[in-house]
Design an enzyme around this catalytic site. Sequence first.
Site, mmCIF file in Angstrom:
data_model
loop_
_atom_site.group_PDB
_atom_site.id
_atom_site.type_symbol
_atom_site.label_atom_id
_atom_site.label_comp_id
_atom_site.label_asym_id
_atom_site.label_seq_id
_atom_site.Cartn_x
_atom_site.Cartn_y
_atom_site.Cartn_z
ATOM 1 N N HIS A 1 -36.131 -42.983 -28.017
ATOM 2 C CA HIS A 1 -36.291 -41.048 -27.955
ATOM 3 C C HIS A 1 -37.591 -40.688 -28.870
ATOM 4 O O HIS A 1 -37.342 -39.589 -29.111
ATOM 5 C CB HIS A 1 -35.182 -41.266 -28.962
ATOM 6 C CG HIS A 1 -33.863 -41.566 -28.595
ATOM 7 N ND1 HIS A 1 -32.703 -40.644 -28.130
ATOM 8 C CD2 HIS A 1 -33.126 -42.512 -28.973
ATOM 9 C CE1 HIS A 1 -31.736 -41.428 -28.146
ATOM 10 N NE2 HIS A 1 -31.824 -41.764 -28.794
ATOM 11 N N ASN B 1 -25.669 -39.048 -28.530
ATOM 12 C CA ASN B 1 -26.557 -38.625 -27.842
ATOM 13 C C ASN B 1 -25.599 -37.320 -26.587
ATOM 14 O O ASN B 1 -24.502 -37.348 -26.476
ATOM 15 C CB ASN B 1 -25.865 -39.681 -26.470
ATOM 16 C CG ASN B 1 -26.926 -40.848 -26.526
ATOM 17 O OD1 ASN B 1 -28.218 -40.827 -27.879
ATOM 18 N ND2 ASN B 1 -27.070 -42.697 -27.100
ATOM 19 N N TYR C 1 -32.050 -46.250 -39.018
ATOM 20 C CA TYR C 1 -32.314 -44.866 -39.282
ATOM 21 C C TYR C 1 -33.282 -44.357 -40.106
ATOM 22 O O TYR C 1 -34.361 -44.073 -40.419
ATOM 23 C CB TYR C 1 -31.086 -43.761 -39.131
ATOM 24 C CG TYR C 1 -31.214 -44.260 -37.406
ATOM 25 C CD1 TYR C 1 -30.534 -45.491 -37.136
ATOM 26 C CD2 TYR C 1 -31.403 -42.624 -36.712
ATOM 27 C CE1 TYR C 1 -29.553 -45.335 -35.561
ATOM 28 C CE2 TYR C 1 -30.523 -42.436 -35.818
ATOM 29 C CZ TYR C 1 -29.877 -43.779 -35.034
ATOM 30 O OH TYR C 1 -29.634 -44.123 -33.750
HETATM 31 FE FE1 HDE Z 1 -30.284 -44.601 -32.180
HETATM 32 N N1 HDE Z 1 -32.489 -44.834 -33.368
HETATM 33 N N2 HDE Z 1 -29.959 -46.557 -32.454
HETATM 34 N N3 HDE Z 1 -28.619 -44.955 -31.025
HETATM 35 N N4 HDE Z 1 -31.085 -43.102 -32.276
HETATM 36 C C1 HDE Z 1 -33.336 -43.956 -33.794
HETATM 37 O O1 HDE Z 1 -34.426 -43.261 -35.211
HETATM 38 C C2 HDE Z 1 -31.035 -47.098 -33.412
HETATM 39 C C3 HDE Z 1 -27.857 -45.548 -30.377
HETATM 40 C C4 HDE Z 1 -30.201 -41.593 -31.731
HETATM 41 O O2 HDE Z 1 -34.496 -36.866 -32.161
HETATM 42 C C5 HDE Z 1 -34.156 -44.324 -34.291
HETATM 43 O O3 HDE Z 1 -35.713 -41.615 -36.227
HETATM 44 C C6 HDE Z 1 -29.744 -48.880 -33.506
HETATM 45 C C7 HDE Z 1 -26.651 -44.486 -30.620
HETATM 46 C C8 HDE Z 1 -30.787 -40.346 -31.264
HETATM 47 O O4 HDE Z 1 -34.965 -37.493 -34.221
HETATM 48 C C9 HDE Z 1 -34.094 -45.673 -34.578
HETATM 49 C C10 HDE Z 1 -28.504 -49.096 -32.284
HETATM 50 C C11 HDE Z 1 -26.884 -43.588 -30.518
HETATM 51 C C12 HDE Z 1 -32.416 -40.509 -31.573
HETATM 52 C C13 HDE Z 1 -32.581 -45.952 -33.525
HETATM 53 C C14 HDE Z 1 -29.069 -46.966 -31.879
HETATM 54 C C15 HDE Z 1 -28.392 -43.579 -30.896
HETATM 55 C C16 HDE Z 1 -32.306 -42.226 -31.593
HETATM 56 C C17 HDE Z 1 -35.964 -44.242 -33.492
HETATM 57 C C18 HDE Z 1 -27.808 -49.500 -32.220
HETATM 58 C C19 HDE Z 1 -25.663 -42.304 -29.873
HETATM 59 C C20 HDE Z 1 -32.977 -40.012 -32.061
HETATM 60 C C21 HDE Z 1 -36.523 -42.950 -33.881
HETATM 61 C C22 HDE Z 1 -27.148 -50.327 -33.654
HETATM 62 C C23 HDE Z 1 -24.687 -41.886 -30.507
HETATM 63 C C24 HDE Z 1 -33.225 -38.562 -32.895
HETATM 64 C C25 HDE Z 1 -35.804 -42.684 -35.470
HETATM 65 C C26 HDE Z 1 -34.289 -38.078 -33.196
HETATM 66 C C27 HDE Z 1 -32.690 -43.045 -32.622
HETATM 67 C C28 HDE Z 1 -31.466 -47.059 -33.631
HETATM 68 C C29 HDE Z 1 -27.905 -47.081 -31.165
HETATM 69 C C30 HDE Z 1 -28.928 -41.901 -30.667
HETATM 70 C C31 HDE Z 1 -34.766 -46.942 -34.274
HETATM 71 C C32 HDE Z 1 -30.341 -49.708 -34.614
HETATM 72 C C33 HDE Z 1 -25.588 -45.586 -29.890
HETATM 73 C C34 HDE Z 1 -30.619 -39.353 -30.764
HETATM 74 O O5 HDE Z 1 -33.529 -45.551 -36.114
#
Ligand code: HDE
Length: 706
Positions: free
Chosen positions: A89, A162, A376
């Site tokens: 993202h 999402n 996160y």
């Molecule tokens: Fe994320 N995801 N994600 N994700 N995600 C990040 O956090 C992660 C997942 C989502 O506008 C990171 O600050 C793991 C699902 C958004 O700043 C990180 C897993 C969904 C954003 C991270 C998922 C998301 C992130 C990278 C699997 C939808 C952007 C930078 C378990 C429900 C937020 C940060 C923004 C961002 C990890 C799966 C949505 C690395 C480990 C499912 C919208 O922490």
Amino acid sequence: MSDKKSDQSTHRKKVSYGEEDLYQGSGGETHQDASQGYDTLTTQQGIPVGDDQNTLKQGSRGPSLIEDFHFREKIFHFDHERIPERVVHARGYGAHGYFETYDPIPELTKADIFQRKGEKTPVFVRFSTVAGNKGSVDLARDVRGFAVRFYTKEGNWDIVGNNIPVFFIQDAIKFPDLIHAAKQEPDRAFPQAQTAHDNFWDFMSLMPEAMHMVMWIMSDRSIPRSFRFMEGFGVHTFKLVNAEGKATFTKFLWKPKQGLQSVIWDEAVKINGADPDFHRRDLWDAIKAGDYPEWELCLQTFDQEFADKFDFDVLDATKLIPEELVPAKPVGRMVLDRMPDNFFQDTEQVAFQTNNVVPGVDFTNDPLLQGRNFSYLDTQLKRLGGPNFTHIPINAPKCPFAHFQQDGHMSMHNPHGRANYEPNSWGPEDGGPRESAEKGYQSVPEEPHGPKVRARSETFADHYSQARQFYISQTEVEQDHMADALVFELSKVEKVSIRERMVSHLLNIDDKLAGKVAEGLGVKPMPKAATPAMEVRRDLKPSDPLSILKNTPDNFRGRKIGILVSEGFEAEAVKALKEAAEKAGAMVEMVGPRVAGVTCSEGKSHQMDEKVDGGPSVMYDAVAVIGSKEGIEDLAAMPPAREFVANSYAHYKFVAYNEAAMPLFEKTGLPKSLDKGFMNLSNGSSAADFLDTCKKLRFWDRKEGA
Ligand code: HDE
């Protein structure tokens, strides 16, 4: 609110970032204000700068001197401007706004934000793509992030969602693999912001649990017209908890008041060239024009009994709950009405965390959510460089807060006074904050069950039934787009066995789809269907809310018309279009052979918004072509003008025109008899009729289009 009197009397400073004292530092001074309204350039130390054009030198031809503290500070700071981009993202765009509560829902949750009708809570939203780097294009085929922070009176609550209600994987331990496979391949560092490559499809084809999400990303959901026209989903099942401690399961959904809309893949590819910032610009333009986008927050709530009898496990993030089974009930609306003053300060530094929940909201044991709750917080340390990222205004709560955490990089508000631990015996005046059983956050008690194992629940084993349900819920046009998308993406895959393996999964979803994709890829003979872990359910009914085209908004508000004009264009026709567009709440851009000095039939000289090669039709929801007898020939001699028309036609756009525009249509090679998507303003149709027709967004009956 920060209360200065009580700060002094309790000796512990209670800080808050309310609207007014957003930038209050530990000394109480407003350092942000200090830099505003002061017109002399200074160093970071506040020393007025006498010359910002030249370094300090020994003689005008050098050498330069280390003593030049202004130069050293300026370059030092510049050298350190970048922070690590988000690992996923990375490319995003944010806006401020508010959430307005509808009717209170105390029976469901004690969350303070839902207790008073009409109350407004500040929010910050960041939309994003997932796979591309920070500088990648906006129209990549990709999931969009839809992360919302509510600055509630009981702390920050983040729904980090999402624009697609399900996810690729079921267990967080597969996330690094998924993202590695989706991003650029590591040896060559391309392709950027695309899943059309071997590694991604290799991984997908080996992960049957991803098939439902594959259907979504191959649909038009992954190429939204803009952030304003997409839904948002919390994805996981969460819990709401009321004052009696009763928990209710819930899904969170955001429904755009603007309606749903997507672009066509060929448009996406062309928009990326014409305006890689198309989505950013769209949000910026809409908010700056006062056309504030709005979403309703809806809840799908259910109890344990429903969860037990539902066909799938509610803890499995690869499944959704059809709205026909559990209706989505609106509980408030979110309006985005302010762009950040500075992109980096807010949008880049915002640190969303799934573990930011408030009293009245709780997690479930969804193994993806549990993993996210670790990730996160962890990632913020890397990105923002220390544990004090909540001291940055965008990450700070706007309600009072008090704790004993101290020191670390960039500490802005250490506890005042002597006590920095508890319990302490310094008494109510000096002892600082204390936990509160009644106001404080309480997790819903839960009995642990089962042995400690590394295992996937058998209730997660159905990988195809909802993928099939999604596919059969689409209109024919949408189904065609999905087949085209699969053929496009898999045609970029070099390894034949990967293509075949994907077709073998599609056979478990829909035979016709598998057939079309196999034919498009030249896969012969048809492979055998992959062996499913569980028999595929073919009895799940189509669900209309899953389709975009079944939910066309029937209004043209917030959309954009591009009017292509020639020299000497008919002023009346353009005027009428502009008036009708304004009435319909749509925006208009003028596109001409030059950016300035285009003369109309009334002899006036007009400024254009775009020169024709900078304003291709893909940037507009509908178009008009208004010419003059003399001017149209010159326009028709310009390839971008012919492309404007050809693409409008190919992309099923509605086109208004005047009689004088016909020679351009002929030169473009449009059919002699124009279809009903074309409306002649010189003969029979009014500008108001045209705007009315535009509500349908596209003329899908133009079968011979691209
Ligand atoms: Fe994320 N995801 N994600 N994700 N995600 C990040 O956090 C992660 C997942 C989502 O506008 C990171 O600050 C793991 C699902 C958004 O700043 C990180 C897993 C969904 C954003 C991270 C998922 C998301 C992130 C990278 C699997 C939808 C952007 C930078 C378990 C429900 C937020 C940060 C923004 C961002 C990890 C799966 C949505 C690395 C480990 C499912 C919208 O922490």
